[in-house]
Design an enzyme around this catalytic site. Structure first.
Site, short mmCIF file in Angstrom:
data_model
loop_
_atom_site.label_atom_id
_atom_site.label_comp_id
_atom_site.label_asym_id
_atom_site.label_seq_id
_atom_site.Cartn_x
_atom_site.Cartn_y
_atom_site.Cartn_z
N GLN A 189 -18.22 -2.56 13.16
CA GLN A 189 -18.09 -2.59 14.61
C GLN A 189 -17.23 -1.41 15.06
OE1 GLN A 189 -18.66 -5.95 16.98
NE2 GLN A 189 -20.42 -5.27 15.80
N ALA A 236 -8.75 -4.11 24.09
CA ALA A 236 -7.62 -3.97 25.02
C ALA A 236 -6.47 -3.25 24.32
CB ALA A 236 -7.17 -5.33 25.51
N GLY A 237 -5.90 -2.28 25.00
CA GLY A 237 -4.72 -1.60 24.47
C GLY A 237 -5.01 -0.43 23.56
N TYR A 295 0.82 -1.22 0.00
CA TYR A 295 0.00 0.00 0.00
C TYR A 295 0.86 1.27 0.00
CZ TYR A 295 -3.21 3.53 1.94
OH TYR A 295 -3.93 4.68 2.17
N THR A 322 6.79 3.40 13.04
CA THR A 322 5.37 3.50 13.42
C THR A 322 5.20 4.21 14.75
OG1 THR A 322 3.43 2.20 14.05
CG2 THR A 322 5.57 1.19 14.44
N TYR A 332 4.46 -6.07 17.30
CA TYR A 332 4.64 -5.25 16.10
C TYR A 332 5.41 -3.98 16.43
CZ TYR A 332 3.58 -1.75 12.57
OH TYR A 332 3.68 -0.74 11.65
N ASN A 376 10.35 -11.70 10.32
CA ASN A 376 10.27 -10.82 9.15
C ASN A 376 10.74 -9.40 9.48
OD1 ASN A 376 9.05 -10.35 6.27
ND2 ASN A 376 8.27 -8.67 7.50
N PHE A 391 1.55 7.74 11.66
CA PHE A 391 0.31 7.58 12.40
C PHE A 391 -0.63 6.78 11.49
CE2 PHE A 391 2.79 9.99 15.09
CZ PHE A 391 2.23 9.99 16.34
N ARG A 419 -7.86 9.53 16.29
CA ARG A 419 -6.66 9.09 15.60
C ARG A 419 -6.24 10.13 14.55
NH1 ARG A 419 -6.71 6.37 19.39
NH2 ARG A 419 -6.60 4.09 19.58
#
Length: 323
Positions: free
Chosen positions: A206, A283-284, A11, A117, A141, A92, A169, A221
């Site tokens: 959802q 969670a998180g 992408y 990231t 990750y 990876n 972001f 975000r």
């Protein structure tokens, strides 16, 4: 400049390849096509199907193509999967990248642009997030990206490697000409999932949590257009001429959008309602994550062309609706 783009059929990588061409550079693409799409790379460009950890093949490409700089977009990036299958991510994202870096050093290629990231920050105590915000990843990750950032600092010191690590972001949007866009399998990103809900390709969306301490109760975000990300990667090239340059930049607009604001933008652009249900928090998931990108703006003269959510969504819808 002759640039090897690892993960150039993915992408963000495929958008960056087109930005490189537009800026007058000569990209060479390497992608194992596990998640990438060959058709998203212009057929006139050199293309190699290989893994980033295949040192022999990568080394041969670096030498034969006379590569001057490497851009790396080939990480696995599903946060949930990294929790359930951490070895996949460490092999990876960490081991594979270390093989790539060794192949580069062996070939004398010492300029590197790394796709990092905001997940390296974990759950920050303060907003907006600056490059000095403590890094404390909460999933494999994010940890895998931080591990490479730390390795890059060591290689800059030991071998004079020059690098820039961009902490993204939420990458979003599609090429302005509608030629390529966002197509993951599986898809986990909000905007394409909402498009699918609006067009009936999926059930109702959802929305995880509507009781956060935010204006409308849903997560905030920072969505940044994929072409704006790409332009920042190219703008850093001159700064990598200095041996041992170790550069870190946040890339975001600094203007967060809530989940419901994104859905409203999609409804306005598409003319369709987005069916959605509220589900418990994941969670998180922090209530808010958004960037202070003033360092990239001042040092790279980088200004996001797409500064608000609606025009970002508009480019994504233009591509999506043509599929």
């Amino acid at each position: 400049m002759k640039v090897l783009v690892i993960g150039g059929a993915g992408y963000i990588g495929s958008h960056c390849v087109r930005q490189l061409v537009a800026a007058g550079h000569s990209p060479v693409v390497l992608d194992n096509l596990v998640y990438g799409h060959r058709e998203d790379v212009p057929p006139t460009l050199p293309f190699y199907t290989a893994d980033l950890g295949d040192e022999a093949t990568v080394g041969r490409i670096l030498r034969e193509e006379k590569i001057e700089l490497v851009m790396h977009f080939a990480a696995y990036a599903y946060v949930g999967e990294s929790v359930t299958d951490p070895l996949k991510y460490y092999f990876n994202n960490v081991v594979g990248t270390l093989h790539l870096l060794r192949a580069m050093l062996d070939a004398g290629v010492k300029k590197f642009v790394f796709s990092s990231t905001c997940a390296t920050y974990g759950i920050p105590e303060k907003m907006p997030i600056t490059e000095d915000t403590p890094q404390a990843p909460i999933n494999p990750y994010g940890q895998s990206k931080l591990d490479i950032e730390n390795a890059l600092k060591a290689l800059a010191h030991a071998h004079g490697l020059s690098f820039a690590a961009f902490r993204y972001f939420n990458a979003a949007g599609a090429a302005e000409d509608g030629s390529i866009g966002e197509k993951h399998e599986p898809e986990t990103h909000l905007i394409p999932l909402a498009f699918d809900a609006a067009t009936g390709r999926r059930p109702a969306l959802q929305v995880f949590g509507n009781d956060y301490p935010t204006p409308d109760g849903t997560c905030l975000r920072d969505y940044v257009h994929v072409d704006d990300l790409s332009r920042a990667h190219i703008a850093v090239f001159p700064k990598l001429d200095a041996p041992g340059a170790a550069l870190f930049y946040n890339l975001g607009t600094g203007t967060p959008s809530s989940v419901l604001e994104v859905l409203r933008a999609i409804e306005k652009v598409s003319g369709r309602p987005v069916p959605h249900n509220f589900a418990p928090r994941r969670a998180g998931d922090p209530p808010a994550l958004y960037a202070d990108s003033s360092k990239a703006k001042s040092e790279l003269n980088w200004t996001p062309k797409f500064s608000t959510i609606e025009p970002i969504v508009e480019t994504a819808w233009r591509w999506y609706s043509a599929q």
